[in-house]
Structure formats: C-alpha cells, structure tokens
Write a protein that holds these residues in place. Structure first.
Motif, PDB file in Angstrom:
ATOM      1  N   VAL A 289       5.517  22.128  24.141  1.00  0.00           N
ATOM      2  CA  VAL A 289       5.612  21.549  22.809  1.00  0.00           C
ATOM      3  C   VAL A 289       6.413  22.464  21.861  1.00  0.00           C
ATOM      4  CG1 VAL A 289       3.331  22.342  21.874  1.00  0.00           C
ATOM      5  CG2 VAL A 289       4.385  20.271  21.073  1.00  0.00           C
ATOM      6  N   GLY A 290       7.109  21.812  21.179  1.00  0.00           N
ATOM      7  CA  GLY A 290       7.942  22.463  19.953  1.00  0.00           C
ATOM      8  C   GLY A 290       7.813  21.757  18.769  1.00  0.00           C
ATOM      9  N   MET A 291       7.829  22.398  17.478  1.00  0.00           N
ATOM     10  CA  MET A 291       7.726  21.740  16.226  1.00  0.00           C
ATOM     11  C   MET A 291       9.309  21.491  15.586  1.00  0.00           C
ATOM     12  SD  MET A 291       6.022  22.910  12.594  1.00  0.00           S
ATOM     13  CE  MET A 291       4.448  23.225  13.530  1.00  0.00           C
ATOM     14  N   ILE A 292       9.428  20.248  15.185  1.00  0.00           N
ATOM     15  CA  ILE A 292      10.804  19.981  14.480  1.00  0.00           C
ATOM     16  C   ILE A 292      10.975  20.893  13.413  1.00  0.00           C
ATOM     17  CG2 ILE A 292      12.065  18.262  13.758  1.00  0.00           C
ATOM     18  CD1 ILE A 292      11.458  17.776  16.690  1.00  0.00           C
ATOM     19  N   VAL A 293      12.047  21.433  12.834  1.00  0.00           N
ATOM     20  CA  VAL A 293      12.152  21.991  11.706  1.00  0.00           C
ATOM     21  C   VAL A 293      13.401  21.371  10.953  1.00  0.00           C
ATOM     22  CG1 VAL A 293      11.044  24.208  12.364  1.00  0.00           C
ATOM     23  CG2 VAL A 293      13.499  23.683  12.693  1.00  0.00           C
ATOM     24  N   SER A 294      14.323  20.717  11.880  1.00  0.00           N
ATOM     25  CA  SER A 294      15.324  19.782  11.096  1.00  0.00           C
ATOM     26  C   SER A 294      15.921  19.218  12.152  1.00  0.00           C
ATOM     27  CB  SER A 294      16.429  20.827  10.588  1.00  0.00           C
ATOM     28  OG  SER A 294      17.181  21.426  11.600  1.00  0.00           O
ATOM     29  N   PRO A 295      16.669  18.089  11.946  1.00  0.00           N
ATOM     30  CA  PRO A 295      17.205  17.151  12.977  1.00  0.00           C
ATOM     31  C   PRO A 295      17.975  18.050  14.367  1.00  0.00           C
ATOM     32  CG  PRO A 295      17.691  16.166  10.941  1.00  0.00           C
ATOM     33  CD  PRO A 295      17.131  17.490  10.710  1.00  0.00           C
ATOM     34  N   GLY A 296      17.494  17.865  15.330  1.00  0.00           N
ATOM     35  CA  GLY A 296      17.745  18.689  16.616  1.00  0.00           C
ATOM     36  C   GLY A 296      17.492  20.008  16.642  1.00  0.00           C
ATOM     37  N   LYS A 297      16.606  20.437  15.876  1.00  0.00           N
ATOM     38  CA  LYS A 297      16.115  21.849  15.724  1.00  0.00           C
ATOM     39  C   LYS A 297      14.487  22.003  15.821  1.00  0.00           C
ATOM     40  CE  LYS A 297      20.458  23.868  15.374  1.00  0.00           C
ATOM     41  NZ  LYS A 297      20.723  24.873  16.320  1.00  0.00           N
ATOM     42  N   MET A 298      14.162  22.969  16.583  1.00  0.00           N
ATOM     43  CA  MET A 298      12.553  23.116  16.861  1.00  0.00           C
ATOM     44  C   MET A 298      12.451  24.397  16.788  1.00  0.00           C
ATOM     45  SD  MET A 298      11.811  22.117  20.688  1.00  0.00           S
ATOM     46  CE  MET A 298      12.719  22.857  22.036  1.00  0.00           C
ATOM     47  N   ILE A 299      11.200  24.784  16.372  1.00  0.00           N
ATOM     48  CA  ILE A 299      10.735  26.145  16.528  1.00  0.00           C
ATOM     49  C   ILE A 299       9.657  26.211  17.846  1.00  0.00           C
ATOM     50  CG2 ILE A 299       8.872  26.149  14.767  1.00  0.00           C
ATOM     51  CD1 ILE A 299       9.480  29.167  14.314  1.00  0.00           C
ATOM     52  N   GLU A 300       9.890  27.064  18.708  1.00  0.00           N
ATOM     53  CA  GLU A 300       8.962  26.974  19.943  1.00  0.00           C
ATOM     54  C   GLU A 300       8.597  28.464  20.262  1.00  0.00           C
ATOM     55  OE1 GLU A 300      10.881  25.465  23.342  1.00  0.00           O
ATOM     56  OE2 GLU A 300      12.927  26.432  23.066  1.00  0.00           O
ATOM     57  N   ALA A 301       7.637  28.461  21.217  1.00  0.00           N
ATOM     58  CA  ALA A 301       7.151  29.875  21.592  1.00  0.00           C
ATOM     59  C   ALA A 301       7.119  29.433  23.245  1.00  0.00           C
ATOM     60  CB  ALA A 301       5.888  30.172  21.337  1.00  0.00           C
ATOM     61  N   ARG A 302       8.312  29.821  23.944  1.00  0.00           N
ATOM     62  CA  ARG A 302       8.547  28.844  25.271  1.00  0.00           C
ATOM     63  C   ARG A 302       7.754  29.482  26.531  1.00  0.00           C
ATOM     64  NH1 ARG A 302      14.123  26.542  27.544  1.00  0.00           N
ATOM     65  NH2 ARG A 302      13.716  25.203  29.055  1.00  0.00           N
ATOM     66  N   CYS A 303       8.104  30.691  26.579  1.00  0.00           N
ATOM     67  CA  CYS A 303       7.745  31.680  27.931  1.00  0.00           C
ATOM     68  C   CYS A 303       7.783  33.025  27.705  1.00  0.00           C
ATOM     69  CB  CYS A 303       8.372  30.970  29.182  1.00  0.00           C
ATOM     70  SG  CYS A 303       9.963  31.351  29.676  1.00  0.00           S
ATOM     71  N   THR A 304       7.457  33.807  28.330  1.00  0.00           N
ATOM     72  CA  THR A 304       7.414  35.213  28.279  1.00  0.00           C
ATOM     73  C   THR A 304       8.975  35.758  28.672  1.00  0.00           C
ATOM     74  OG1 THR A 304       5.204  35.705  29.035  1.00  0.00           O
ATOM     75  CG2 THR A 304       6.679  37.407  29.156  1.00  0.00           C
ATOM     76  N   ARG A 305       9.538  35.155  29.789  1.00  0.00           N
ATOM     77  CA  ARG A 305      10.915  35.456  30.131  1.00  0.00           C
ATOM     78  C   ARG A 305      12.025  34.682  28.917  1.00  0.00           C
ATOM     79  NH1 ARG A 305      13.075  34.506  35.976  1.00  0.00           N
ATOM     80  NH2 ARG A 305      15.230  34.835  35.363  1.00  0.00           N
ATOM     81  N   CYS A 306      11.381  33.889  28.504  1.00  0.00           N
ATOM     82  CA  CYS A 306      12.614  33.012  27.582  1.00  0.00           C
ATOM     83  C   CYS A 306      12.715  34.012  26.190  1.00  0.00           C
ATOM     84  CB  CYS A 306      11.989  31.766  27.106  1.00  0.00           C
ATOM     85  SG  CYS A 306      11.854  30.702  28.638  1.00  0.00           S
ATOM     86  N   GLY A 307      12.127  35.021  25.975  1.00  0.00           N
ATOM     87  CA  GLY A 307      12.262  35.765  24.791  1.00  0.00           C
ATOM     88  C   GLY A 307      11.358  35.247  23.593  1.00  0.00           C
ATOM     89  N   PRO A 308      11.484  35.971  22.338  1.00  0.00           N
ATOM     90  CA  PRO A 308      10.454  35.639  21.299  1.00  0.00           C
ATOM     91  C   PRO A 308      10.480  34.138  20.766  1.00  0.00           C
ATOM     92  CG  PRO A 308      12.295  37.103  20.655  1.00  0.00           C
ATOM     93  CD  PRO A 308      12.674  36.900  22.028  1.00  0.00           C
ATOM     94  N   ILE A 309       9.629  34.015  19.896  1.00  0.00           N
ATOM     95  CA  ILE A 309       9.632  32.806  19.271  1.00  0.00           C
ATOM     96  C   ILE A 309      10.779  32.700  18.237  1.00  0.00           C
ATOM     97  CG2 ILE A 309       8.324  31.596  17.355  1.00  0.00           C
ATOM     98  CD1 ILE A 309       5.853  33.093  18.284  1.00  0.00           C
ATOM     99  N   LYS A 310      11.488  31.350  18.249  1.00  0.00           N
ATOM    100  CA  LYS A 310      12.707  31.084  18.021  1.00  0.00           C
ATOM    101  C   LYS A 310      13.030  29.976  17.580  1.00  0.00           C
ATOM    102  CE  LYS A 310      14.787  31.439  22.467  1.00  0.00           C
ATOM    103  NZ  LYS A 310      13.778  31.912  23.107  1.00  0.00           N
ATOM    104  N   ILE A 311      14.040  29.364  16.638  1.00  0.00           N
ATOM    105  CA  ILE A 311      14.378  28.201  16.567  1.00  0.00           C
ATOM    106  C   ILE A 311      15.436  27.810  17.633  1.00  0.00           C
ATOM    107  CG2 ILE A 311      15.827  26.692  15.099  1.00  0.00           C
ATOM    108  CD1 ILE A 311      14.706  28.190  12.790  1.00  0.00           C
ATOM    109  N   SER A 312      15.388  26.622  18.300  1.00  0.00           N
ATOM    110  CA  SER A 312      16.173  26.391  19.448  1.00  0.00           C
ATOM    111  C   SER A 312      16.701  24.793  19.257  1.00  0.00           C
ATOM    112  CB  SER A 312      15.716  26.530  20.684  1.00  0.00           C
ATOM    113  OG  SER A 312      14.560  26.093  20.796  1.00  0.00           O
ATOM    114  N   THR A 313      17.452  24.266  19.968  1.00  0.00           N
ATOM    115  CA  THR A 313      18.063  22.876  20.167  1.00  0.00           C
ATOM    116  C   THR A 313      16.992  22.154  20.976  1.00  0.00           C
ATOM    117  OG1 THR A 313      19.441  23.356  21.778  1.00  0.00           O
ATOM    118  CG2 THR A 313      20.351  23.285  19.322  1.00  0.00           C
TER     119      THR A 313
END
Length: 341
Positions: A289-313
């Motif tokens: 799950v991710g949280m919408i921050v703007s149209p097309g963008k979310m903030i997410e904590a994805r996985c250990t290998r995916c890097g730190p918490i960030k905004i992504s599409t």
C-alpha cells in the motif's frame, strides 16, 4: 530488466532550481558525485572500480551504473537464476541483467566489428561475456550513453527497464551512492516540495496526515516497523493517521477493506493505493500500500532493497488493485465527530 528493440522517446522532467513550486514540479535537480560512505560500504571494491572506470570512460554517471547493478542483482551477489548462469524468467542474464538478445544473441561472443548488441569486452580478453562484471558494466554504460545519459537520465534508465517506478528507485540509490560534486540528479527531498504537497490537501486533517508521512522520507524500510526510525508500507500510513488523531487498521490486509472504495482517477491526497504484491497476496488480498500525495504520486515504504521511504509514481505500476479513502469509513467519521465536540 526488460530491454526492447525500439526506443521510446520521453520528454525529460523539468530541470528547475531548488525552491518553491507545485507538487508536480518537485523533480528538481541537485548535483552530486564521488563515492559516499554508503557506496564504499555496500559496493564490493572490484565492482566499485569498474563502475567508476567505465562511467568515466563512456561518459555516464558511475553512481547510476552502480545503482542499476544494485537494483538488478545486488552487485552480482544475488543467488537468483540468471545472475551467474542461465537466464531469469524474462531471459535476462549476468550482473547487469541484459536480455541475451540485446547482448548479441549469445551469452559469450567474440568482439568483432559489426556486432549487433551491447556485448562488450571490459576485461580485454576479446570476448563479451554477459556474466563477466567488467564486460556487463561496460555494456550497461554504453546502453545508458546511447539512450540519453548523462543528461537525460530519466529516459536512459527508463529504456533500461521500462517503468517509471524503476527510474525512481535507481535514482534514489544513485543519490545515496554519491558524494559531493557535479552530477545532475533529481532532488530527493526539499521542504518547498513538502509545502506544495501539503498545500494541495483538501482539509486540515489530510494536511496533518501528509505532514507526518512526508517527514519520514529517507528513513529505511523495516517489516513490521511503525517508527520512529523505520516503517513498513502500512506502518507509515497507520502512524500518519494517528498523527491526525485517527485510528485505522495497522496492516495492509486490514487497511484494504477498511476504506471506502474510490474510482481510479478520483483519488486525492490522503487516499490509499493498493497493489497485488508480496507473498500470499492476490487481487482481493493486496500486500502493498502507498498513500496518495498528489495526482500520480504516492509516498511509500516499499521494501528493504528498494531503498528508503520516498515519493514515487504509481500510475504505471503493475498490479494496482484499487484505491480507498479511510476518512470516509464510518468509524473514522465518528472519531472526527467526537474530536469536534
């Protein structure tokens, strides 16, 4: 990695000075180079030398090469099929995960004029071996250069693996590998961007939720984490809602049926987007799950290998299950009502 024969031309994101702007504009440029402590700790010495050698030789950012190597095979340390022999499910092989067809049709070929592919001889033995780190990293450098690096990194990385979430992840890792210097990369986080996202919130409750979530950018993923030092995908959302005085389920499995379903295209800041990802998940039982921050963008904590918490599409991310609005759940509405009385 997925490599296709044709090249999709993409317009690069705006290159802006760091500062104010809308949430859509927050892909500004910063300048970084060198080898950070993270890079020296995480990248094997022989791989680090190869990334830097061939980055300089071909004229692309070494840390972007290294980020691709990290994302694809953890610098050759992955034990998955196709890294040291054979191919993976998509037909990719070697530490940089080239499709054999784009390497030249064979995993090891003699380097001669007219080779059709990215097969390269990085170790000087006259052959392009897809499993040899020197050959593979040189080939990856040539591919990035051909497709837009060092200037249009988004396009170059997108051609390497045609997904914008992959571009986001590679650039994020590249930032962490870089020290100070002169390599242009999108900025990781800027308070002005935070302000733009928060300003787009529909009300004060969503603003409080977004403020907490955005403040966690750069912190690591940890399964089961609810802060303050690390979070998992549902943990950051759970705590962001708590910051606004609201209680929602803790896990992704609990959060999915909790919110009111929102049609795709109608999502707004504070809403949740769910993905059929992870072991034991399905379309009716999403695991990310991710949280919408703007149209097309979310903030997410994805996985250990995916890097730190960030905004992504999220719009081109595979396996989207759907969108929900926890703030319209009856229990949350009751909590909001009690807070006003």
């Amino acid at each position: 990695m997925t490599l296709l024969g044709s090249i999709i031309l993409m317009s690069p994101p705006p290159s802006l000075l760091l500062g104010g702007g809308s949430a859509q504009d927050c892909a500004e440029a910063a300048t970084v180079t060198g080898a950070s402590e993270t890079a020296r700790t995480d990248i094997p010495d022989d791989y680090l030398r190869l990334y830097q050698k061939f980055g300089a030789q071909i004229g692309v950012q070494w840390n972007v090469l290294a980020a691709i190597g990290k994302r694809e095979t953890d610098h050759g340390r992955s034990s998955l099929p196709g890294v040291r022999s054979g191919t993976n499910y998509a037909g990719a092989a070697g530490p940089m995960q080239f499709l054999v067809s784009t390497w030249g049709g064979s995993t090891k070929i003699k380097i001669e004029p007219g080779i059709n592919g990215y097969a390269s001889d990085g170790d000087g033995d006259g052959y392009g071996d897809i499993y040899d780190p020197a050959d593979a990293i040189l080939g990856a450098a040539k591919m990035l250069k051909r497709n837009g690096a060092p200037d249009d990194l988004s396009r170059a990385i997108f051609v390497y693996n045609r997904a914008t979430w992959y571009v986001d992840q590679v650039l994020d890792i590249a930032r962490r590998y870089a020290g100070s210097g002169q390599i242009a990369l999108p900025a990781e986080a800027d308070p002005a961007c935070d302000s733009a996202y928060v300003a787009s919130a529909p009300d004060d409750v969503v603003r409080k939720i977004l403020e907490y979530a955005l403040a966690q950018r750069g912190k690591p993923y940890r399964w089961g984490g609810t802060g303050p030092d690390a979070f998992d995908c549902s943990g950051i959302i759970y705590m962001a809602y708590r910051n606004a005085g609201l209680s929602i389920p803790r896990t992704t499995f609990g959060q999915f049926p909790f919110g009111v379903v929102v049609a795709q295209g109608s999502e707004q800041p504070g809403d949740l987007v769910f993905f059929n990802a992870g072991p034991g998940t399905s379309a009716g039982h999403p695991g990310h799950v991710g949280m919408i921050v703007s149209p097309g963008k979310m903030i997410e904590a994805r996985c250990t290998r995916c890097g730190p918490i960030k905004i992504s599409t999220y719009r081109d991310r595979p396996n989207i299950v759907g969108f929900t609005r926890p703030l319209e759940n009856e229990a949350v509405l009751a909590q909001l009502k009690r807070a006003l009385t």
